[in-house]
Design a protein around this motif. Sequence first.
Motif, mmCIF file in Angstrom:
data_model
loop_
_atom_site.group_PDB
_atom_site.id
_atom_site.type_symbol
_atom_site.label_atom_id
_atom_site.label_comp_id
_atom_site.label_asym_id
_atom_site.label_seq_id
_atom_site.Cartn_x
_atom_site.Cartn_y
_atom_site.Cartn_z
ATOM 1 N N LYS A 112 0.835 -1.205 0.000
ATOM 2 C CA LYS A 112 0.000 0.000 0.000
ATOM 3 C C LYS A 112 0.867 1.251 0.000
ATOM 4 O O LYS A 112 0.477 2.280 -0.562
ATOM 5 N N VAL A 159 -8.711 5.191 9.668
ATOM 6 C CA VAL A 159 -8.488 4.114 8.684
ATOM 7 C C VAL A 159 -7.045 3.657 8.832
ATOM 8 O O VAL A 159 -6.120 4.441 8.647
ATOM 9 N N LYS A 183 -4.355 0.630 7.618
ATOM 10 C CA LYS A 183 -4.182 -0.450 6.650
ATOM 11 C C LYS A 183 -2.832 -1.121 6.824
ATOM 12 O O LYS A 183 -1.800 -0.443 6.846
ATOM 13 N N VAL A 199 -7.562 -4.095 6.648
ATOM 14 C CA VAL A 199 -7.967 -2.704 6.850
ATOM 15 C C VAL A 199 -8.977 -2.614 7.993
ATOM 16 O O VAL A 199 -9.930 -3.384 8.045
ATOM 17 N N VAL A 232 -11.504 0.203 9.775
ATOM 18 C CA VAL A 232 -12.108 1.540 9.736
ATOM 19 C C VAL A 232 -12.935 1.660 11.008
ATOM 20 O O VAL A 232 -13.837 0.861 11.234
ATOM 21 N N GLU A 271 -4.773 6.423 6.992
ATOM 22 C CA GLU A 271 -5.325 7.180 5.867
ATOM 23 C C GLU A 271 -6.511 8.026 6.281
ATOM 24 O O GLU A 271 -7.267 7.662 7.180
ATOM 25 N N GLU A 272 -6.692 9.097 5.554
ATOM 26 C CA GLU A 272 -7.870 9.958 5.691
ATOM 27 C C GLU A 272 -9.118 9.144 5.346
ATOM 28 O O GLU A 272 -9.101 8.355 4.401
ATOM 29 N N PHE A 273 -10.186 9.319 6.078
ATOM 30 C CA PHE A 273 -11.441 8.613 5.794
ATOM 31 C C PHE A 273 -12.079 9.231 4.552
ATOM 32 O O PHE A 273 -12.216 10.449 4.449
ATOM 33 N N LEU A 274 -12.467 8.353 3.620
ATOM 34 C CA LEU A 274 -13.102 8.816 2.384
ATOM 35 C C LEU A 274 -14.572 8.449 2.424
ATOM 36 O O LEU A 274 -14.923 7.277 2.511
ATOM 37 N N GLU A 316 -18.648 3.358 -2.862
ATOM 38 C CA GLU A 316 -17.460 2.757 -3.467
ATOM 39 C C GLU A 316 -17.792 2.135 -4.804
ATOM 40 O O GLU A 316 -18.876 1.596 -5.008
ATOM 41 N N LYS A 333 -18.418 -5.376 0.811
ATOM 42 C CA LYS A 333 -17.246 -5.932 1.495
ATOM 43 C C LYS A 333 -17.551 -6.493 2.880
ATOM 44 O O LYS A 333 -16.920 -7.443 3.330
ATOM 45 N N ASN A 393 -14.760 -6.862 7.463
ATOM 46 C CA ASN A 393 -14.564 -6.939 6.016
ATOM 47 C C ASN A 393 -14.318 -8.376 5.579
ATOM 48 O O ASN A 393 -13.762 -9.174 6.317
ATOM 49 N N ILE A 450 -9.179 4.431 -3.338
ATOM 50 C CA ILE A 450 -9.048 3.776 -2.031
ATOM 51 C C ILE A 450 -7.941 2.745 -2.100
ATOM 52 O O ILE A 450 -7.164 2.581 -1.167
ATOM 53 N N GLU A 451 -7.880 2.025 -3.202
ATOM 54 C CA GLU A 451 -6.836 1.019 -3.337
ATOM 55 C C GLU A 451 -6.659 0.656 -4.796
ATOM 56 O O GLU A 451 -7.555 0.842 -5.617
HETATM 57 P P1 AMP Z 1 -8.788 -1.866 0.953
HETATM 58 O O1 AMP Z 1 -8.185 -3.187 1.305
HETATM 59 O O2 AMP Z 1 -7.822 -0.740 0.905
HETATM 60 O O3 AMP Z 1 -9.691 -1.948 -0.244
HETATM 61 O O4 AMP Z 1 -9.843 -1.534 2.094
HETATM 62 C C1 AMP Z 1 -10.925 -2.381 2.340
HETATM 63 C C2 AMP Z 1 -12.159 -1.563 2.600
HETATM 64 O O5 AMP Z 1 -11.948 -0.679 3.708
HETATM 65 C C3 AMP Z 1 -12.551 -0.668 1.453
HETATM 66 O O6 AMP Z 1 -13.310 -1.298 0.486
HETATM 67 C C4 AMP Z 1 -13.350 0.394 2.177
HETATM 68 O O7 AMP Z 1 -14.653 -0.065 2.453
HETATM 69 C C5 AMP Z 1 -12.632 0.535 3.465
HETATM 70 N N1 AMP Z 1 -11.674 1.631 3.338
HETATM 71 C C6 AMP Z 1 -10.374 1.550 2.980
HETATM 72 N N2 AMP Z 1 -9.789 2.751 2.938
HETATM 73 C C7 AMP Z 1 -10.723 3.646 3.300
HETATM 74 C C8 AMP Z 1 -10.732 5.069 3.449
HETATM 75 N N3 AMP Z 1 -9.646 5.817 3.277
HETATM 76 N N4 AMP Z 1 -11.890 5.649 3.819
HETATM 77 C C9 AMP Z 1 -13.009 4.902 4.030
HETATM 78 N N5 AMP Z 1 -13.072 3.570 3.907
HETATM 79 C C10 AMP Z 1 -11.942 2.928 3.551
#
Ligand code: AMP
Length: 428
Positions: free
Chosen positions: A105, A143, A145, A155, A157, A182-185, A189, A211, A221, A279-280
């Motif tokens: 990441k 957040v 990760k 991850v 949250v 990370e900043e919350f987004l 999605e 998820k 998740n 986000i990823e």
């Molecule tokens: P990732 O493995 O990075 O895809 O994260 C898994 C899940 O965590 C994502 O699908 C989002 O639902 C949640 N997530 C990850 N990063 C963020 C973020 N910066 N803000 C809000 N939700 C996040």
Amino acid sequence: MRILVIGTGAREHALVKALAADPEVEAVIAAPGNPGIAAAALCEPLAGGVDDGAAVVELAQRHAVDLVVVGPEAPLVAGVADAVRAAGIACYGPSAEAARLEGSKSFAKEVMAAAEVPTGLGHVCTTIEEVADALDALGAPHVVKEDGLAAGKGVVVTDDREAALEHARACLAKEGGRVVVEEFLDGPEVSLFCICDGESVVPLTPAQDFKRVGEDDTGPNTGGMGAYSPLDWAPAALVEEVVARVAQPTVDEMARRGTPFVGTLFIGLALTSRGPRVIEFNARFGDPETQVVLARLETPLGQLLALAAEGRLAQAPALRWSPRHAVTVVVASHNYPGTPRTGDPIEGLDAAAADGTAYVLHAGTRLDEGALVSAGGRVLSVVALGDTLAEARERAYAAVDQISLEGSHHRRDIALKAERGEVSVPSR
Ligand code: AMP
Ligand code: GLY
């Protein structure tokens, strides 16, 4: 064309199904595949597992395949695509170097910064003190990760600062442990898969994944409990904007670094009030999104992936999509996403597909003395198409209801908010 597909899940089952339907594809071999895939492809074992590049090359040579398609991330990060290409065989899937877009990441964040890709603010931390400072700087929701591969489960949250710190502590305790805070987004999605040949980008149609294990997006998740496509609520210019601001700059940056990205660039986005934010990145097709995206793809898949693997994507025809709606619902085993119980008999698959409005893709299944039993966390992915989202949902759930698997669970609300018109992008 003869194609070898690496992997065992419902994503690979969907890939095999689509490849086998391509008139230019004369044979599909899968390794190791699963009992569902075996209906459409010859399945070959991989004794050393899917990360064994030498064994994949040997299989590809033995079956004289023209193309290898690698499904999951672990073999990509382990360099299986490099081994295949080194043997002179075309491969759809990034090199180990390029797969770091998913495997790390912090690397992904670095590439996004260099390519000026819109993403959330992030801090790479190696000590708990750095994590605490980053949590305070960014504020709740937090957040955190894990830096490496974690099968979608790395991850956390949370609004709970202690829980965020605890997850960070657990990740940092691992060898070479690093976390990204990370900043919350905020915002819905979207998953967008882009086919890449190292230079050019061809976007597929967007899908939405679910998820969390529980209805109303509750609980931990998972790898993904269901998906649907198309996204009628998404802005019309979304795909064009994401290709221009995310996919093409990322592919250009990877080429500039001498590590061109060939394969699926999976862009996980949050559609925030300030526009789409990444986000990823993943370096492969998503599961279960692939099941609904390929259900709607009318262009032959084998020819498209072969063009990408050969660096000739610019010659690909414009993709054709079915206007129909696709929904997939994942049937998971007892205790998933914790350690799943396996070995339970699976029944009702013929009934589920009987009226032709739905089909069942296999994920974690195996044959036990001729009987189909569960063999993993996500067991089946039931797919249906309909003229409306409501019809597709109804058909998917009618099929799921025919299936019996002791202790299994699935979400009843896949695509429900979209059907009700309750999904929207926060206004700018
Ligand atoms: P990732 O493995 O990075 O895809 O994260 C898994 C899940 O965590 C994502 O699908 C989002 O639902 C949640 N997530 C990850 N990063 C963020 C973020 N910066 N803000 C809000 N939700 C996040
Ligand atoms: N469904 C999300 C993923 O494949 O990572």
